[in-house]
Write an enzyme that holds these catalytic residues in place. Structure first.
Site, PDB file in Angstrom:
ATOM      1  N   LYS A   7       0.842  -1.205   0.000  1.00  0.00           N
ATOM      2  CA  LYS A   7       0.000   0.000   0.000  1.00  0.00           C
ATOM      3  C   LYS A   7       0.872   1.248   0.000  1.00  0.00           C
ATOM      4  O   LYS A   7       0.643   2.185  -0.769  1.00  0.00           O
ATOM      5  CB  LYS A   7      -0.876  -0.006   1.256  1.00  0.00           C
ATOM      6  CG  LYS A   7      -1.509   1.342   1.580  1.00  0.00           C
ATOM      7  CD  LYS A   7      -2.300   1.305   2.855  1.00  0.00           C
ATOM      8  CE  LYS A   7      -1.531   1.566   4.113  1.00  0.00           C
ATOM      9  NZ  LYS A   7      -1.233   2.986   4.408  1.00  0.00           N
ATOM     10  N   ASN A   8       1.901   1.252   0.850  1.00  0.00           N
ATOM     11  CA  ASN A   8       2.712   2.469   0.994  1.00  0.00           C
ATOM     12  C   ASN A   8       3.574   2.751  -0.234  1.00  0.00           C
ATOM     13  O   ASN A   8       4.075   3.854  -0.412  1.00  0.00           O
ATOM     14  CB  ASN A   8       3.582   2.373   2.254  1.00  0.00           C
ATOM     15  CG  ASN A   8       2.749   2.561   3.513  1.00  0.00           C
ATOM     16  OD1 ASN A   8       1.561   2.860   3.430  1.00  0.00           O
ATOM     17  ND2 ASN A   8       3.365   2.376   4.668  1.00  0.00           N
ATOM     18  N   ARG A  44      -4.351  10.487   4.895  1.00  0.00           N
ATOM     19  CA  ARG A  44      -3.355  11.547   5.048  1.00  0.00           C
ATOM     20  C   ARG A  44      -2.386  11.617   3.871  1.00  0.00           C
ATOM     21  O   ARG A  44      -1.896  12.684   3.533  1.00  0.00           O
ATOM     22  CB  ARG A  44      -2.559  11.302   6.325  1.00  0.00           C
ATOM     23  CG  ARG A  44      -3.346  11.375   7.594  1.00  0.00           C
ATOM     24  CD  ARG A  44      -2.397  11.184   8.726  1.00  0.00           C
ATOM     25  NE  ARG A  44      -1.167  11.901   8.409  1.00  0.00           N
ATOM     26  CZ  ARG A  44      -0.979  13.184   8.589  1.00  0.00           C
ATOM     27  NH1 ARG A  44      -1.909  13.904   9.122  1.00  0.00           N
ATOM     28  NH2 ARG A  44       0.162  13.750   8.246  1.00  0.00           N
ATOM     29  N   CYS A  70      -3.960  12.425  13.657  1.00  0.00           N
ATOM     30  CA  CYS A  70      -4.764  11.208  13.671  1.00  0.00           C
ATOM     31  C   CYS A  70      -4.477  10.497  14.977  1.00  0.00           C
ATOM     32  O   CYS A  70      -3.732  11.013  15.810  1.00  0.00           O
ATOM     33  CB  CYS A  70      -4.448  10.328  12.464  1.00  0.00           C
ATOM     34  SG  CYS A  70      -2.784   9.686  12.498  1.00  0.00           S
ATOM     35  N   ASP A 117       5.409   0.610  12.085  1.00  0.00           N
ATOM     36  CA  ASP A 117       4.201  -0.071  11.604  1.00  0.00           C
ATOM     37  C   ASP A 117       4.120  -1.536  12.048  1.00  0.00           C
ATOM     38  O   ASP A 117       3.131  -2.215  11.749  1.00  0.00           O
ATOM     39  CB  ASP A 117       4.121   0.006  10.066  1.00  0.00           C
ATOM     40  CG  ASP A 117       3.721   1.399   9.590  1.00  0.00           C
ATOM     41  OD1 ASP A 117       3.365   2.244  10.432  1.00  0.00           O
ATOM     42  OD2 ASP A 117       3.763   1.641   8.365  1.00  0.00           O
TER      43      ASP A 117
END
Ligand code: UD1
Length: 417
Positions: A22-23, A92, A116, A304
């Protein structure tokens, strides 16, 4: 808001295929804004964040399609150079439109992402870099507005190796003639993946994966076709889950070199691994040894994976410490784990975990993406039925996690609300 109902204790068996990162996919999707040509991206995970990125590109005027891991977009002019609050608040990383828009259209307006659950998360490093490149930055009604008479190359020294700022500046610099240099750049594998794309588009990026990145930009960039790297955080989550549940499993698609520190820590906890060309075989520990960690920018221990490590260490035979150095408020999962019987003491940016405990099921709430993953690991290890609420956080970053775990023997199902 869906929930997961998890019955434990369970063990895992068989194999899991790791999805695309995803990143990595997010900045690469936004880099399509640098060109009017068609861009095709494969191995893209089917996640809420990817849909949000596609929505922003569509809002700006691109024609996007996303099907079966393939994201493609073409340009329908004219392009709108803004991202409204309702879109940015969902994700974000939307701030990553700034670099490409500013470089290509000399202006951009986007909602300030705000904080967040895990922290304040400012974007000052991005904005300072753009002003150095010749942008005028103003704020109005919760929006950042940047304008320029033409960006110029610059030598930029980051005060911290921010992943997002490195990506934003790399994308902008790719479309600015001349050499831009980023010192103290982020070194994550996702940065190298983006560099490959920018090179395919016609720019010349050198040093990605190192502290100094040199970008020689072009006045025009072309379209690209690219396959996204595998998600090292998803792979790490499955590695930790396998060790926590003492389950030997096979992980396909993970790159061991992207997770060196995690492998080192898992080995210290008693796990062993066998590496093959296409898979990693996990041999979990019989007795889990306590291992302290301290998070940091790549190649240090990823923030993460900190929450998942905490869930794992509640089961270790002894005590250890976790130090969180990236996000100031990233221990929300500790309170939820304590509701399942974990013994954790929090002080500042440090957590002390007293193991082992027999985790027991409880209704819990995912406060953010990785906290949610930690709660799934704990719920699979715990005795009884746990209800994990707010799984929309987990859906932002884990593709079909309940299906993957179910197919490996976990008793997990999605409850639609
Ligand atoms: C990215 C990852 C996220 C990961 C994080 C750190 C994506 C889409 N997200 O987020 O999963 O947890 O890296 O590895 O790739 N900071 C500032 N000013 C700035 C920018 C950042 O002070 O202008 C601070 C942040 O508040 C935070 C730290 O730097 O404390 C790291 O942030 P950064 O590396 O920018 O993370 P993201 O790119 O947001």
């Amino acid at each position: 808001m869906d929930s997961f109902l998890v019955s434990g204790p369970s063990s895992l068996k068989g194999r899991v295929k790791i999805s695309g990162s995803k990143n990595s996919a997010l900045p690469i999707i936004f880099s399509a804004l640098l060109t009017g040509d068609k861009c095709e991206i494969s191995n893209v995970p089917d996640l809420a964040d990817i849909k949000s990125a596609g929505d922003i590109l569509s809002y700006c005027g691109k024609k996007c399609s996303f099907f079966s891991g393939k994201f493609s977009c073409e340009e329908k002019s004219p392009i709108k150079t803004e991202a409204p609050y309702d879109m940015v608040r969902k994700m974000r990383a939307s701030a990553l439109i700034a670099g490409p828009m500013l470089a290509r259209f000399s202006k951009v307006k986007f909602a300030l992402p705000g904080g967040c659950a895990i922290g304040v998360r400012p974007i000052d490093i991005h904005l300072d870099a753009f002003s150095k490149m010749g942008a005028k930055v103003t704020f109005e009604g919760g929006y950042v507005i940047m304008e320029t008479k033409g960006l110029k190359p610059a030598k930029i020294n980051f005060k911290f190796p921010s992943v997002g700022a490195t990506e934003n500046v790399m994308m902008a610099a790719a479309l600015v003639k001349g050499e831009t240099v980023i010192y103290n750049a982020a070194r994550e594998p996702e940065i190298s993946d983006l560099a490959q794309v920018l090179n395919k588009m016609g720019a010349q990026v050198e040093g990605a994966g190192e502290e100094v990145i040199r970008i020689s930009g072009k006045t025009q960039l072309n379209g690209f076709s690219h396959e996204i790297i595998h998600d090292r955080i998803e792979a790490g989550t499955f590695l930790i889950a396998a060790c926590a549940l003492k389950s030997p499993i096979e992980i396909y698609g993970a790159k061991k070199e992207h997770l060196s520190i995690l492998f080192r820590k898992l080995k210290l906890s008693g796990a062993q691994f066998e590496e093959f060309e296409d898979k990693i075989l996990v041999k979990p520990p019989q007795k889990i040894k306590p291992v302290s960690i301290s998070t940091g920018p790549y190649p240090l221990f990823p923030t993460d994976l900190q929450a998942q490590w905490m869930a794992y260490m509640t089961l270790a035979e002894g005590n250890c410490k976790i130090k969180e150095n990236i996000f100031e408020n990233r221990f929300m999962h500790a309170a939820e784990l304590m509701r399942m019987g974990a013994k954790i003491e929090l002080k500042g940016g440090e957590a002390k975990i007293f193991g082992p405990v027999n985790l027991s099921a409880a209704p819990v709430m995912a406060s953010d993406l990785r906290a949610g993953a930690a709660l799934i690991i704990a719920a699979m290890a715990a005795q009884g039925k746990s209800l994990i609420k707010r799984v929309y956080h987990i859906d932002r970053g884990y593709e079909k996690i309940e299906e993957k775990l179910f197919s490996m023997g976990a008793d997990i199902k999605r409850i639609k609300e």
